[in-house]
Every structure is written in structure tokens, then in C-alpha cells.
Scaffold this active site. Structure first.
Site, short mmCIF file in Angstrom:
data_model
loop_
_atom_site.label_atom_id
_atom_site.label_comp_id
_atom_site.label_asym_id
_atom_site.label_seq_id
_atom_site.Cartn_x
_atom_site.Cartn_y
_atom_site.Cartn_z
N ASN A 1 -6.25 25.71 41.59
CA ASN A 1 -6.98 26.56 41.84
C ASN A 1 -6.91 28.02 40.74
OD1 ASN A 1 -7.65 28.56 43.85
ND2 ASN A 1 -6.50 28.12 45.10
N CYS A 2 -5.47 28.50 41.22
CA CYS A 2 -5.69 29.68 40.86
C CYS A 2 -4.41 29.93 39.97
CB CYS A 2 -5.64 31.17 41.93
SG CYS A 2 -4.64 30.94 43.21
N MET B 1 -1.71 36.07 41.73
CA MET B 1 -3.10 35.16 41.23
C MET B 1 -4.51 35.63 41.41
SD MET B 1 -1.16 31.69 40.88
CE MET B 1 -0.36 31.93 42.16
N CYS C 1 -6.78 37.39 43.32
CA CYS C 1 -7.52 38.21 45.01
C CYS C 1 -5.69 38.43 45.40
CB CYS C 1 -8.12 37.10 45.48
SG CYS C 1 -8.33 37.60 47.11
N SER D 1 -3.23 35.47 46.23
CA SER D 1 -2.13 34.57 45.72
C SER D 1 -0.82 34.64 45.20
CB SER D 1 -2.88 32.97 45.62
OG SER D 1 -1.88 32.76 45.12
N ASN E 1 -1.05 27.55 41.73
CA ASN E 1 -1.45 27.15 42.54
C ASN E 1 -2.63 25.96 42.86
OD1 ASN E 1 -3.27 27.19 45.40
ND2 ASN E 1 -1.40 28.03 46.08
N TYR F 1 -0.24 31.34 53.57
CA TYR F 1 -1.44 32.30 52.70
C TYR F 1 -2.25 32.59 53.90
CZ TYR F 1 -4.71 32.88 48.83
OH TYR F 1 -5.92 33.30 48.49
N GLU G 1 -14.37 34.81 53.00
CA GLU G 1 -14.91 35.65 53.12
C GLU G 1 -16.10 35.03 52.97
OE1 GLU G 1 -18.37 35.93 49.44
OE2 GLU G 1 -16.48 36.12 48.46
N GLY H 1 -10.67 40.51 48.59
CA GLY H 1 -9.53 41.27 48.07
C GLY H 1 -10.43 41.48 46.95
#
Length: 615
Positions: free
Chosen positions: A78-79, A287, A289, A291, A310, A446, A451, A585
Site C-alpha cells: 500500500n503506502c 505515509m 495521507c 497512515s 503498510n 486506522y 473518500e 487527506g
């Protein structure tokens, strides 16, 4: 049949499909190709890859398995926080090119663009270069030495320092301006500009200060001849008492520049040093936005953040549990624990799927240094994630609606109701600690940046429960722990209400305050920033900054069924307006996209008056 329906939706431009991501321009071929691949990947994942009960829970809306258009069809991460410092220092390879360590700030900035583009194409979430001011100051020192050497040869002795300062300032400004332009003109393989964040503000030396000033001045200046607001990189400015918080602090002048930038361009968001360390164990930017990584020490006992990531998010539909319980608290908790079992299975599947990646799948991440440690092609990628080095996210949405089922729509001032919402996170935390110990990956709670999920869950629950007053009838669910966006409160009241939630959901969070146009009243915004310092870690500023180039209006554009228009002259031409809205974010340019009510209300109570500050 379902896949055919989804593909038809793309061709006919069904807004629930083509507008799922506010920062993807769905009219371009590149984005449509990515969306088409995503529809196919999602269908295959739901019908061939995911455990059947997880797939059914996602489709029905009990949970949301995020980013199905990328994962698990591909075992992507992910990020992340990119180890940019290590990559620039040690060099790296992209494609057939061996890139050596830069010897100027301009070259360093150019290399960062290539790193960002390649990392963003190798994962599906946001990426961050943290403490970029301190990173780039290292390479600005080469410029300074070169200009001083040149000055000693060709400039009168008394003019040497002035010459060096002038040349160095221009070099830094040019490098940062080029970095911003290049990021905003990049398209990754995902068909979008990279979702990249820059963390900065803690550098104390002269060169770091100059980089900070250049970052903020470049953003204030804007892009192109119309000076439009840059969407990326997201800027996160760190505030620390003794460094830049108060007038007597050495970098207070840069905080003033950050305030001006936030008022004019909505970024930077701020990260309060002491509260962040209290929540996370050490300091780092998010990370992408929102996280966040917990503190983690390597074998040498050193705290390590750069190069960590992540592994994905699955979000729990809390309002559905509450409505299904029919206001029976015992039934609510029974259902909650059942849904947590679903969440467990979905998250565990994400972990097992990522284990199937090999280093050659994403060389920039696994072999070239973005994840810090450089693996050989036969190495096990999971060695970079185990021992709790990586996180996986237990998301949630709709604490407001959940409490509304039991306590009514105005429960925020009811201590019993608030205690109930905190108890939900505490119960999630029990699972979080158990699963972290069991699977050796850090399970993090989390506050989902949902969105499109604010709309999806509400739409599915409206089909099941009908229009329930103050819950589904709004057309959206309130994001994570945020105060009901329909209520007008002061920013101070909002921060006081929300400040406790990140103690239990430190794996991802952000607070927002939304203001009317403040003009030149910097002190009003600074009063909120200062009030936030000892209360919250991460704070975003929402100020109307839309601009119409036809009539010159600056402020907040009106929402229409098909987008936004200037409230003064009615102009809605995307070529002659600059509309910037907070979308979770990140910022976005949603002019041509149908507006879904919950999406741009964005999780923050609108502040009509700044009580206790000048106006």
C-alpha cells in the site's frame, strides 16, 4: 455478467465507477486504461481469489476490502515512507540506468522525481519523503562550496559572501520549483499524479531553513501563468516548541510563512512534534495521507522509519452494525465481534497474498533501496515486513452515525455516548494487540480516509434500511471519528472533542478545521494552530481558495449537481476556474466530476466564527 456490467459502466461513464478517485482524470486514455484493468482485477479478486465469505462481506457492505483494483490480483503493498536518504547517498538503478549520488541540489531533486514516479507505479497507496528539508540541505552544501570556490577566483573579497548567498538561494529555489512542476506533470502507470507527501520543518541549520522557505514560497507562488494551486506534493509542516512555535524560537519566521501558505493554498497541514511522539513513540510524517507507523527499532537498537510500509486496509461498517442491532446494545456487541472475525480473515488474506511477491515484481522497492534493505532476486520479501516492521490497517467509519442510533443526532455533548464511541475503539484495540502478537505484523487501527466509501456504505445501507433520519438520509457517512459536519462549532470545540480518539486509532488519523475566508488574518489561524499543539498531533486547514479567472472572484464556489460554479458570475468552465477541495487527506480538482454530497463535506465541521480570535 457482473464484469460486463462494470465495463459498460466505464464506457457509459457511470459516476460511481469513473469518479471513485477524485485525483484521477477519468477522461484520459491512460486513466481509462487503468480503470478498465481495475474493473477486471476487482472482478477476478472477488470471484476467484478472496475467501468466499470475505468477498460476500465486501459486496454486501459489512466490510470494505480497499483497493481491489490492484490487490490481491497483484501482491502489491500500500503506502510507504521512502528511504530517499539512503537511495541518494548510495545510488540506485532504474531500468538500465545506474544513478550515482548527486553532487548538487538540482540533481538531487531530479533524482527524487524519478524515485517518486517509480515507487508510485510499484504500489497502490501514497508515498512520503520525510524531512526533505534536511535531506536536500546535504546536496545544497555542494552548490555552496562550488559557488564559494568560484567567488574566491573571480569576485572581490568583500563581495564573496553576498555572491554565494545570491547564487545558492537561486539554486535552491530553482530546484524546489522544478521539483514541484515535475511532480505535477508526472503520470504514473496508475494513470494519475503520484500521491506524494513531503514532511519538513525540523531542520535547524541555515541550508535546511532555505529549503523550507523555498518549499513554502514555491507553493504560495502557484503553478503556471494563472498561478493555480498545486495539488501535489501534499505538504506537512512540523511544529516543535523551542524551534518554530513561539516568537522567540529561531525558526518562528518560517512558521509565519507556513501560515501564509496554508491560508492561500490550504497546505501545509501541520504535525505537532510532542503530541506525535506521545502517540507514536517517535516522530515521523504520515505515509501519504494519514497512515502512521509506530516506533520500531532494528537489530542495532536504532529507531527506523524510512523504508517501512503498510500492507493494506480493510474497513468495518459500524453504522450497519448499530442499525442491525435495532438499538439493542447487547446485540450490537455480539454483531461487532462477529464482524471483527470477518475483518481478521480479510486482513490475514492480505498478509498471505503479499508474501507471494518476489523482489523482481517491484525492483525499486525490494532491490533498489526504497524499502531500505536491498534484496537479491531469490530473497523472501516478507523479511522486510515481519517483526512488526510493516503495518496492516483495521479501518472503521461512521462513529457519529453509530452513536446516533443509540443516543440521537446531538450526542456529542453526552459523555455516555462519547464513552460508547471510545469503547468501540478500545475493543478494536484488544483485537489489534492479539493479532499483532500472533502474526508478527503490526495491526494498526486506522481512521479510514473513506473518500468514496462514505457514499458506498451509506448507499448500500439505504437499500437495506431505507432512509433513516440523521443516518442514511444524509447520503453519506461521517468519516471515522469526526464531528458531525452539519453542525457549526468553533475549531477549539472541535479539537477538544476529537483529541482522545487517536490514542486508540494511532495507525491513521487527521483532524480538520474548516474556516471562512480569513483574508489577511494570520493571527486567527495561528491561534488555532497554537491551541492544537498540546491537544492533537496532525491538523489540516480547510479554507475556501477557489478562483474564477472570468470575474476575479476568490472564495468558496457553489456546489451543483454536475460540479462547481462561481457564485459571482456562474462560470463553471474548467479552463477558467481553479477549484480546490479537500478530498480526505489530499486536495483535489473536482470541477468536472459530479459532486457526491459526503465527499467534499469532508469530515470537518464548518466554522462560521472563530470565537476567541480576531476576525
Amino acid at each position: 455478467m457482473e464484469l460486463e456490467k462494470e465495463l459498460t459502466g466505464l464506457i457509459t461513464r457511470d459516476p460511481t465507477i469513473v469518479n471513485e478517485n477524485a485525483n484521477k482524470d477519468s477522461e484520459t486514455f491512460a486513466t481509462m486504461r487503468d480503470l478498465t484493468a481495475g474493473v477486471v482485477s476487482k472482478a477476478y479478486a472477488l470471484h476467484q481469489l478472496l475467501p468466499k465469505h470475505v468477498a460476500e462481506a465486501h459486496q454486501s457492505g459489512d466490510i470494505h476490502f480497499h483497493d481491489l483494483d490492484y490487490h490481491p490480483f497483484q501482491p502489491m503493498t500500500n503506502c510507504c515512507l521512502i528511504d530517499a536518504e539512503g537511495m541518494l547517498r548510495n545510488g540506485f538503478q532504474i531500468g538500465n540506468a545506474e544513478v550515482t549520488s548527486p553532487k548538487s541540489i538540482q540533481t538531487a531533486a531530479a533524482q527524487l522525481v524519478q524515485i517518486i514516479a517509480n515507487v508510485s507505479s510499484s504500489q497502490y497507496g501514497g508515498c512520503t519523503i520525510d524531512r526533505i528539508d534536511e535531506l536536500l540541505s546535504t546536496y545544497a552544501a555542494y552548490n555552496e562550496a562550488k559557488h564559494r570556490d568560484m567567488a574566491h577566483r573571480f569576485v572581490k573579497r568583500e563581495a564573496v559572501e553576498a555572491y554565494v548567498e545570491e547564487q545558492l538561494t537561486q539554486d535552491i529555489q530553482d530546484a524546489i520549483e522544478s521539483l514541484e512542476y515535475e511532480i505535477n506533470t508526472l503520470y504514473t502507470s496508475n494513470g494519475q499524479t503520484p500521491f506524494v507527501t513531503f514532511g519538513f520543518g525540523l531542520g535547524e541549520d541555515r541550508l535546511s531553513r532555505m529549503v523550507q522557505q523555498a518549499i513554502l514560497n514555491t507553493r504560495i507562488k502557484g503553478l503556471g501563468k494563472d498561478r493555480i494551486t498545486a495539488i501535489f506534493p501534499k505538504l506537512v509542516f512540523s511544529i516543535k516548541k523551542g524551534l518554530n512555535f513561539a516568537p522567540e524560537d529561531p525558526n518562528y519566521d518560517i512558521k509565519q510563512l507556513a501560515l501564509e501558505c496554508s491560508m492561500k493554498r490550504m497546505y501545509p497541514d501541520i504535525l505537532n512534534y510532542d503530541k506525535t511522539v506521545e502517540l507514536l513513540g517517535d516522530f515521523k510524517a504520515p505515509m501519504g495521507c494519514r497512515s502512521f507507523l509506530p516506533a520500531w527499532q532494528n537489530d542495532a537498537g536504532e529507531y527506523e522509519n524510512h523504508g517501512r510500509c503498510n500492507l493494506g486496509v480493510v474497513t468495518l461498517n459500524l453504522p450497519r452494525i448499530a442499525m442491525t442491532s435495532q438499538s439493542d446494545m447487547t446485540q450490537f456487541w455480539t454483531l461487532f465481534h462477529e464482524r471483527m472475525a470477518l475483518l481478521h480473515d480479510a486482513l490475514l488474506y492480505r498478509i498471505e497474498r503479499v508474501k507471494q511477491a518476489i523482489p523482481n515484481n517491484a525492483p525499486i522497492l525490494y532491490k533498489r533501496g526504497a524499502f531500505k534493505y536491498r534484496l537479491n532476486e531469490m530473497d523472501d520479501v516478507f523479511t522486510l515486513f515481519q517483526n512488526k516492521r510493516a503495518t496492516i490497517s483495521m479501518g472503521y467509519i461512521g462513529l457519529y452515525e453509530t452513536a446516533t442510533v443509540f443516543y440521537g443526532p446531538n450526542w456529542e455533548t453526552n459523555p455516555e455516548a462519547k464513552a460508547f464511541t471510545l469503547e468501540i475503539l478500545k475493543e478494536m484495540q484488544v483485537y489489534q494487540k492479539t493479532w499483532t502478537a500472533q502474526y508478527d505484523v503490526w495491526f494498526s487501527i486506522y481512521s479510514t480516509p473513506s473518500e468514496s466509501l462514505t457514499d458506498r456504505f451509506c448507499r448500500l445501507d439505504t437499500e437495506r434500511f431505507g432512509k433513516v433520519r440523521d443516518i442514511t438520509d444524509k447520503g453519506y457517512y461521517q468519516n471515522s471519528f469526526h464531528y458531525d459536519v452539519r453542525k457549526d462549532i468553533t475549531p477549539f470545540e472541535k479539537l477538544d472533542f476529537e483529541k482522545e480518539y487517536p490514542y486508540y486509532a494511532s495507525g491513521g488519523y487527521i483532524h480538520y478545521c474548516e474556516y471562512p475566508k480569513l483574508g489577511h488574518n494570520v493571527k486567527a489561524l495561528e491561534a488555532v494552530w497554537d491551541y492544537a499543539y498540546d491537544r492533537v498531533s496532525y491538523l489540516g486547514t480547510n479554507i475556501p481558495i477557489d478562483r474564477c479567472y472570468e470575474c476575479g472572484f476568490e472564495g468558496d464556489f457553489e456546489t451543483t449537481p454536475i460540479g462547481y460554479q462561481c457564485p459571482h458570475c456562474g462560470n463553471a468552465n474548467p479552463e477558467t476556474v481553479d477549484v480546490v477541495k479537500r478530498t480526505c487527506g489530499y486536495l483535489g480538482n473536482p470541477v468536472q466530476r459530479p459532486t457526491i454530497e459526503g465527499r467534499h463535506k469532508e469530515m470537518c465541521a464548518r466554522v462560521k466564527h472563530l470565537k476567541g480570535t480576531s476576525s
